[in-house]
Design a protein around this motif. Sequence first.
Motif, short mmCIF file in Angstrom:
data_model
loop_
_atom_site.label_atom_id
_atom_site.label_comp_id
_atom_site.label_asym_id
_atom_site.label_seq_id
_atom_site.Cartn_x
_atom_site.Cartn_y
_atom_site.Cartn_z
N LEU A 21 17.62 -58.25 -70.87
CA LEU A 21 18.57 -59.34 -70.68
C LEU A 21 18.30 -60.52 -71.61
CD1 LEU A 21 19.05 -59.19 -66.82
CD2 LEU A 21 20.42 -58.15 -68.63
N THR A 22 17.09 -60.62 -72.14
CA THR A 22 16.81 -61.63 -73.15
C THR A 22 17.43 -61.22 -74.48
OG1 THR A 22 14.73 -62.23 -72.08
CG2 THR A 22 14.95 -62.82 -74.40
N GLU A 23 17.33 -59.92 -74.78
CA GLU A 23 17.87 -59.41 -76.04
C GLU A 23 19.39 -59.35 -76.04
OE1 GLU A 23 17.56 -55.46 -78.89
OE2 GLU A 23 16.35 -55.57 -77.07
N MET A 24 19.96 -58.91 -74.93
CA MET A 24 21.42 -58.75 -74.87
C MET A 24 21.92 -59.18 -73.49
SD MET A 24 21.45 -54.60 -75.05
CE MET A 24 20.32 -53.66 -74.04
N PRO A 25 22.04 -60.50 -73.27
CA PRO A 25 22.36 -61.00 -71.93
C PRO A 25 23.65 -60.45 -71.33
CG PRO A 25 22.03 -62.81 -73.48
CD PRO A 25 21.89 -61.55 -74.24
N ARG A 26 24.73 -60.45 -72.08
CA ARG A 26 26.01 -59.99 -71.51
C ARG A 26 26.07 -58.47 -71.43
NH1 ARG A 26 31.42 -60.27 -73.97
NH2 ARG A 26 30.26 -60.73 -75.84
N ARG A 27 25.78 -57.80 -72.53
CA ARG A 27 25.87 -56.34 -72.58
C ARG A 27 24.84 -55.69 -71.65
NH1 ARG A 27 28.16 -52.09 -74.42
NH2 ARG A 27 27.11 -50.39 -75.47
N GLY A 28 23.66 -56.27 -71.57
CA GLY A 28 22.62 -55.74 -70.69
C GLY A 28 23.05 -55.70 -69.24
N ARG A 29 23.71 -56.76 -68.79
CA ARG A 29 24.21 -56.80 -67.41
C ARG A 29 25.31 -55.75 -67.20
NH1 ARG A 29 22.60 -62.03 -67.81
NH2 ARG A 29 21.36 -62.75 -66.08
N LEU A 30 26.19 -55.63 -68.19
CA LEU A 30 27.27 -54.65 -68.09
C LEU A 30 26.73 -53.23 -67.99
CD1 LEU A 30 29.83 -56.05 -70.70
CD2 LEU A 30 30.08 -55.99 -68.21
N LEU A 31 25.62 -52.95 -68.68
CA LEU A 31 25.03 -51.61 -68.68
C LEU A 31 24.09 -51.37 -67.49
CD1 LEU A 31 24.29 -51.27 -72.50
CD2 LEU A 31 26.12 -50.17 -71.19
N GLY A 32 23.83 -52.42 -66.71
CA GLY A 32 22.99 -52.24 -65.53
C GLY A 32 21.50 -52.41 -65.77
N PHE A 33 21.11 -53.04 -66.88
CA PHE A 33 19.69 -53.26 -67.14
C PHE A 33 19.18 -54.40 -66.27
CE2 PHE A 33 20.85 -51.54 -71.44
CZ PHE A 33 20.16 -50.36 -71.30
N GLU A 34 18.04 -54.21 -65.66
CA GLU A 34 17.39 -55.24 -64.86
C GLU A 34 15.89 -55.16 -65.09
OE1 GLU A 34 18.34 -56.09 -60.68
OE2 GLU A 34 19.97 -54.64 -60.91
N GLU A 35 15.23 -56.28 -64.91
CA GLU A 35 13.77 -56.33 -64.92
C GLU A 35 13.32 -56.77 -63.54
OE1 GLU A 35 11.55 -55.59 -67.26
OE2 GLU A 35 12.79 -55.45 -69.05
N LEU A 36 12.14 -56.38 -63.16
CA LEU A 36 11.56 -56.89 -61.93
C LEU A 36 11.26 -58.37 -62.09
CD1 LEU A 36 8.98 -54.11 -60.99
CD2 LEU A 36 11.09 -54.65 -59.79
N SER A 37 11.31 -59.11 -61.01
CA SER A 37 10.95 -60.53 -61.06
C SER A 37 9.44 -60.64 -61.31
CB SER A 37 11.32 -61.22 -59.75
OG SER A 37 10.43 -60.79 -58.73
N PRO A 38 9.00 -61.80 -61.80
CA PRO A 38 7.56 -61.97 -62.02
C PRO A 38 6.72 -61.72 -60.76
CG PRO A 38 8.76 -63.70 -63.15
CD PRO A 38 9.76 -62.93 -62.32
N MET A 39 7.18 -62.19 -59.62
CA MET A 39 6.41 -61.99 -58.39
C MET A 39 6.39 -60.52 -57.96
SD MET A 39 5.00 -64.77 -57.89
CE MET A 39 4.14 -64.32 -56.41
N LYS A 40 7.47 -59.78 -58.19
CA LYS A 40 7.47 -58.35 -57.87
C LYS A 40 6.53 -57.58 -58.80
CE LYS A 40 11.88 -57.81 -55.56
NZ LYS A 40 11.58 -57.09 -54.35
N VAL A 41 6.48 -57.99 -60.07
CA VAL A 41 5.53 -57.35 -60.99
C VAL A 41 4.11 -57.56 -60.49
CG1 VAL A 41 4.53 -57.47 -63.31
CG2 VAL A 41 7.01 -57.42 -63.04
N ALA A 42 3.77 -58.80 -60.15
CA ALA A 42 2.41 -59.12 -59.73
C ALA A 42 2.05 -58.51 -58.38
CB ALA A 42 2.24 -60.64 -59.67
N ASN A 43 2.97 -58.58 -57.42
CA ASN A 43 2.63 -58.17 -56.05
C ASN A 43 3.00 -56.74 -55.69
OD1 ASN A 43 1.53 -60.69 -55.16
ND2 ASN A 43 3.61 -61.50 -55.25
#
Length: 144
Positions: A24-46
Amino acid sequence: RPFPYNLTMVTSRRPKLQHMRLFLTEMPRRGRLLGFEELSPMKVANELFHNTNRGENITILSRFSDHNVKPYKDALDAVGFQTRVLSGQEGVEDFCYLMSAKKEIVGTEQSSFFKFAAVLGNATKARLYFVESPDTKEKLLSRF
């Protein structure tokens, strides 16, 4: 151009390597349209690193600048990991770094570089994760 880091650091300290693709940093609009998501920082850590011993070394690898991955570093540091960020390099450099990791690599299954490094690289363990949310399911299922 030479690599801006020393690959021997991967083998000498043997950190776990978290590849932050940040679609979503690289392609904010297209990434959302394609369904790309990252885990939140707290989900990564915990959640993503819940079975990892606190105090362990983790390197966050991302092509994007430090401020994009700072929330992830802060979250991992807050729960007791020794975290460093390696950012700003080219995609091929990321791939080489992933390939040279010896211990464990962790990254999203939506990253082609990560999947190839997991299969072809030197890491003893590769963990691929997928963010399953209602929005992601809808985007992915709508393609078929």
